[in-house]
Scaffold this motif. Structure first.
Motif, PDB file in Angstrom:
ATOM      1  N   LEU A  64       0.738  -1.113   0.064  1.00 46.15           N
ATOM      2  CA  LEU A  64      -0.251  -0.021  -0.019  1.00 46.15           C
ATOM      3  C   LEU A  64       0.789   1.359  -0.027  1.00 46.15           C
ATOM      4  O   LEU A  64       0.522   2.300  -0.766  1.00 46.15           O
ATOM      5  CB  LEU A  64      -0.873  -0.168   1.072  1.00 46.15           C
ATOM      6  CG  LEU A  64      -1.925   1.102   1.314  1.00 46.15           C
ATOM      7  CD1 LEU A  64      -2.864   1.369   0.032  1.00 46.15           C
ATOM      8  CD2 LEU A  64      -2.564   1.040   2.507  1.00 46.15           C
ATOM      9  N   GLY A  65       1.886   1.304   0.828  1.00 50.25           N
ATOM     10  CA  GLY A  65       2.874   2.453   0.832  1.00 50.25           C
ATOM     11  C   GLY A  65       3.302   2.689  -0.788  1.00 50.25           C
ATOM     12  O   GLY A  65       3.480   3.735  -1.106  1.00 50.25           O
ATOM     13  N   LEU A  66       4.082   1.536  -1.069  1.00 46.98           N
ATOM     14  CA  LEU A  66       4.388   1.740  -2.546  1.00 46.98           C
ATOM     15  C   LEU A  66       3.569   2.283  -3.582  1.00 46.98           C
ATOM     16  O   LEU A  66       3.733   3.197  -4.343  1.00 46.98           O
ATOM     17  CB  LEU A  66       4.959   0.149  -2.948  1.00 46.98           C
ATOM     18  CG  LEU A  66       6.205  -0.253  -2.190  1.00 46.98           C
ATOM     19  CD1 LEU A  66       6.589  -1.579  -2.478  1.00 46.98           C
ATOM     20  CD2 LEU A  66       7.633   0.907  -2.368  1.00 46.98           C
ATOM     21  N   LYS A  67       2.174   1.642  -3.478  1.00 47.94           N
ATOM     22  CA  LYS A  67       1.355   2.165  -4.460  1.00 47.94           C
ATOM     23  C   LYS A  67       0.892   3.442  -4.048  1.00 47.94           C
ATOM     24  O   LYS A  67       0.597   4.197  -5.099  1.00 47.94           O
ATOM     25  CB  LYS A  67      -0.098   1.197  -4.174  1.00 47.94           C
ATOM     26  CG  LYS A  67      -1.489   1.546  -4.867  1.00 47.94           C
ATOM     27  CD  LYS A  67      -1.214   1.374  -6.392  1.00 47.94           C
ATOM     28  CE  LYS A  67      -2.479   1.856  -7.003  1.00 47.94           C
ATOM     29  NZ  LYS A  67      -2.305   2.853  -8.141  1.00 47.94           N
ATOM     30  N   ARG A  68       0.752   4.006  -3.058  1.00 50.61           N
ATOM     31  CA  ARG A  68       0.653   5.423  -2.722  1.00 50.61           C
ATOM     32  C   ARG A  68       1.771   6.215  -3.220  1.00 50.61           C
ATOM     33  O   ARG A  68       1.551   7.469  -3.722  1.00 50.61           O
ATOM     34  CB  ARG A  68       0.417   5.553  -1.264  1.00 50.61           C
ATOM     35  CG  ARG A  68      -0.888   5.113  -0.743  1.00 50.61           C
ATOM     36  CD  ARG A  68      -1.301   5.402   0.659  1.00 50.61           C
ATOM     37  NE  ARG A  68      -2.662   4.997   1.007  1.00 50.61           N
ATOM     38  CZ  ARG A  68      -3.254   5.032   2.213  1.00 50.61           C
ATOM     39  NH1 ARG A  68      -2.477   5.258   3.267  1.00 50.61           N
ATOM     40  NH2 ARG A  68      -4.579   4.726   2.311  1.00 50.61           N
TER      41      ARG A  68
ATOM     42  N   ARG B   4      -1.834  11.335  -9.298  1.00 43.98           N
ATOM     43  CA  ARG B   4      -3.289  11.118  -9.024  1.00 43.98           C
ATOM     44  C   ARG B   4      -3.964  12.038  -7.952  1.00 43.98           C
ATOM     45  O   ARG B   4      -3.116  12.314  -7.074  1.00 43.98           O
ATOM     46  CB  ARG B   4      -3.550   9.850  -8.706  1.00 43.98           C
ATOM     47  CG  ARG B   4      -3.266   8.771  -9.668  1.00 43.98           C
ATOM     48  CD  ARG B   4      -3.469   7.323  -9.475  1.00 43.98           C
ATOM     49  NE  ARG B   4      -3.090   6.534 -10.725  1.00 43.98           N
ATOM     50  CZ  ARG B   4      -2.236   5.960 -10.538  1.00 43.98           C
ATOM     51  NH1 ARG B   4      -1.250   5.852  -9.488  1.00 43.98           N
ATOM     52  NH2 ARG B   4      -1.801   5.063 -11.656  1.00 43.98           N
ATOM     53  N   GLU B   5      -5.199  12.242  -8.081  1.00 48.96           N
ATOM     54  CA  GLU B   5      -5.887  13.322  -7.080  1.00 48.96           C
ATOM     55  C   GLU B   5      -5.886  12.699  -5.713  1.00 48.96           C
ATOM     56  O   GLU B   5      -5.864  13.159  -4.632  1.00 48.96           O
ATOM     57  CB  GLU B   5      -7.128  13.687  -7.604  1.00 48.96           C
ATOM     58  CG  GLU B   5      -6.969  14.493  -8.689  1.00 48.96           C
ATOM     59  CD  GLU B   5      -6.606  16.098  -8.357  1.00 48.96           C
ATOM     60  OE1 GLU B   5      -6.830  16.704  -7.378  1.00 48.96           O
ATOM     61  OE2 GLU B   5      -5.703  16.573  -9.195  1.00 48.96           O
ATOM     62  N   MET B   6      -6.251  11.322  -5.958  1.00 53.77           N
ATOM     63  CA  MET B   6      -6.519  10.372  -4.528  1.00 53.77           C
ATOM     64  C   MET B   6      -5.625   9.491  -4.531  1.00 53.77           C
ATOM     65  O   MET B   6      -5.179   8.650  -5.493  1.00 53.77           O
ATOM     66  CB  MET B   6      -7.944   9.922  -4.460  1.00 53.77           C
ATOM     67  CG  MET B   6      -8.302   9.439  -3.280  1.00 53.77           C
ATOM     68  SD  MET B   6     -10.196   8.839  -2.983  1.00 53.77           S
ATOM     69  CE  MET B   6     -10.949  10.456  -2.973  1.00 53.77           C
TER      70      MET B   6
ATOM     71  N   LEU C  52      -5.202  13.428  -2.168  1.00 53.35           N
ATOM     72  CA  LEU C  52      -6.266  13.036  -0.939  1.00 53.35           C
ATOM     73  C   LEU C  52      -6.083  11.789  -0.505  1.00 53.35           C
ATOM     74  O   LEU C  52      -5.860  10.865  -1.002  1.00 53.35           O
ATOM     75  CB  LEU C  52      -7.726  13.330  -1.542  1.00 53.35           C
ATOM     76  CG  LEU C  52      -8.966  13.102  -0.688  1.00 53.35           C
ATOM     77  CD1 LEU C  52      -8.896  14.587   0.325  1.00 53.35           C
ATOM     78  CD2 LEU C  52     -10.296  13.153  -1.367  1.00 53.35           C
ATOM     79  N   HIS C  53      -6.171  11.890   0.953  1.00 49.14           N
ATOM     80  CA  HIS C  53      -6.086  10.653   1.771  1.00 49.14           C
ATOM     81  C   HIS C  53      -7.456  10.040   1.818  1.00 49.14           C
ATOM     82  O   HIS C  53      -8.280  10.882   2.204  1.00 49.14           O
ATOM     83  CB  HIS C  53      -5.463  10.907   3.047  1.00 49.14           C
ATOM     84  CG  HIS C  53      -5.187   9.458   3.977  1.00 49.14           C
ATOM     85  ND1 HIS C  53      -6.307   8.934   4.284  1.00 49.14           N
ATOM     86  CD2 HIS C  53      -4.119   8.842   4.067  1.00 49.14           C
ATOM     87  CE1 HIS C  53      -5.800   7.891   4.951  1.00 49.14           C
ATOM     88  NE2 HIS C  53      -4.464   7.722   4.789  1.00 49.14           N
TER      89      HIS C  53
ATOM     90  N   LYS D 123      -5.953  16.409   1.994  1.00 51.07           N
ATOM     91  CA  LYS D 123      -4.931  16.502   1.014  1.00 51.07           C
ATOM     92  C   LYS D 123      -3.684  16.420   1.977  1.00 51.07           C
ATOM     93  O   LYS D 123      -3.643  17.032   3.048  1.00 51.07           O
ATOM     94  CB  LYS D 123      -4.813  17.681   0.249  1.00 51.07           C
ATOM     95  CG  LYS D 123      -5.857  17.608  -0.671  1.00 51.07           C
ATOM     96  CD  LYS D 123      -5.400  18.355  -2.050  1.00 51.07           C
ATOM     97  CE  LYS D 123      -6.317  18.299  -3.073  1.00 51.07           C
ATOM     98  NZ  LYS D 123      -5.697  18.186  -4.450  1.00 51.07           N
ATOM     99  N   ILE D 124      -2.875  15.598   1.636  1.00 49.25           N
ATOM    100  CA  ILE D 124      -1.385  15.198   2.374  1.00 49.25           C
ATOM    101  C   ILE D 124      -0.333  15.480   1.333  1.00 49.25           C
ATOM    102  O   ILE D 124      -0.653  15.119   0.039  1.00 49.25           O
ATOM    103  CB  ILE D 124      -1.550  13.970   3.202  1.00 49.25           C
ATOM    104  CG1 ILE D 124      -1.560  12.720   2.150  1.00 49.25           C
ATOM    105  CG2 ILE D 124      -2.334  13.732   4.241  1.00 49.25           C
ATOM    106  CD1 ILE D 124      -1.302  11.318   2.891  1.00 49.25           C
ATOM    107  N   ARG D 125       0.793  15.690   1.996  1.00 45.89           N
ATOM    108  CA  ARG D 125       1.954  15.598   1.026  1.00 45.89           C
ATOM    109  C   ARG D 125       2.752  14.317   1.021  1.00 45.89           C
ATOM    110  O   ARG D 125       2.504  13.434   2.011  1.00 45.89           O
ATOM    111  CB  ARG D 125       2.916  16.816   1.667  1.00 45.89           C
ATOM    112  CG  ARG D 125       2.365  18.174   1.678  1.00 45.89           C
ATOM    113  CD  ARG D 125       2.981  19.302   2.658  1.00 45.89           C
ATOM    114  NE  ARG D 125       3.022  18.634   3.786  1.00 45.89           N
ATOM    115  CZ  ARG D 125       4.058  19.090   4.746  1.00 45.89           C
ATOM    116  NH1 ARG D 125       4.589  20.094   4.519  1.00 45.89           N
ATOM    117  NH2 ARG D 125       3.652  18.779   6.037  1.00 45.89           N
TER     118      ARG D 125
END
Length: 191
Positions: free
Chosen positions: A80-84, A92-94, A146-147, A153-155
């Motif tokens: 999941l971390g890698l995908k994010r 991507r927006e989200m 967007l989380h 929204k996160i950096r």
């Protein structure tokens, strides 16, 4: 010296992960620090489980995950971390959503695996994640998306902080289980 009164009673109860509120206000200059936190998680995890007997590693506290399942859960979330990171790189927006049911961990049967295998695989996967973090420049670290659960929204720096906090949440639970089972073992020995 701490008085016996200070030691009496129950430890401070950990806040459930899902109930956590986050304030993503770290200055950009903290990026190396939060990257270092996630880089160090495999070593801290290994240190926590070193010399813990297998029957304690796989023992559950009621229906809650065992120490070994906690470690396996950290491994389960590495993709999941890698995908994010992929999401940030693609603009991507989200960000990809987490499986809040934790199905992967529930079906993985981590207690049947060797803890050494879980630890080695977690270390490999975390290394790949951190290598990507180390390659990012200042502009990229400030990108936002967007989380999905938090609805903010996160950096990139915030994502790394979020993962570090999640790591610490599970490491704290492992420490808690070690204390619980050691206390139980000592009480059984006294009887």
């Amino acid at each position: 010296m701490i008085s016996s009164e200070a030691n009496a009673g129950k430890m401070v109860e950990r806040l459930e992960w899902i109930k956590r509120q986050f304030s993503f206000e770290l200055p950009l200059g903290m990026y190396p620090n939060v990257v270092e936190r996630v880089r160090g998680t495999p070593a801290r995890l290994e240190d926590l489980v070193r010399f813990v007997p297998g029957e304690i590693l796989t023992k559950r506290d009621g229906d809650k995950w065992s120490i070994q399942e906690q470690a396996g859960h950290l491994l389960d979330l590495e993709p999941l971390g890698l995908k994010r990171l992929d999401d940030f790189e693609a603009g991507r927006e989200m960000l990809a959503a987490a499986d809040m049911e934790n199905r992967k961990t529930h079906v993985a049967n981590h207690n049947a695996n060797a803890i050494e295998r879980i630890l080695a695989q977690f270390r490999r996967e975390r290394r790949a994640f951190v290598e990507r973090l180390d390659a990012y420049n200042e502009e990229f670290v400030q990108r936002t998306a967007l989380h999905p659960r938090l609805k903010v929204k996160i950096r990139v720096i915030d994502l790394v902080f979020f993962i570090a906090e999640h790591d610490d949440h599970h490491l704290a639970r492992i420490s808690e289980l070690k204390r619980l089972f050691e206390q139980s073992r000592l009480q059984n020995r006294e009887q």
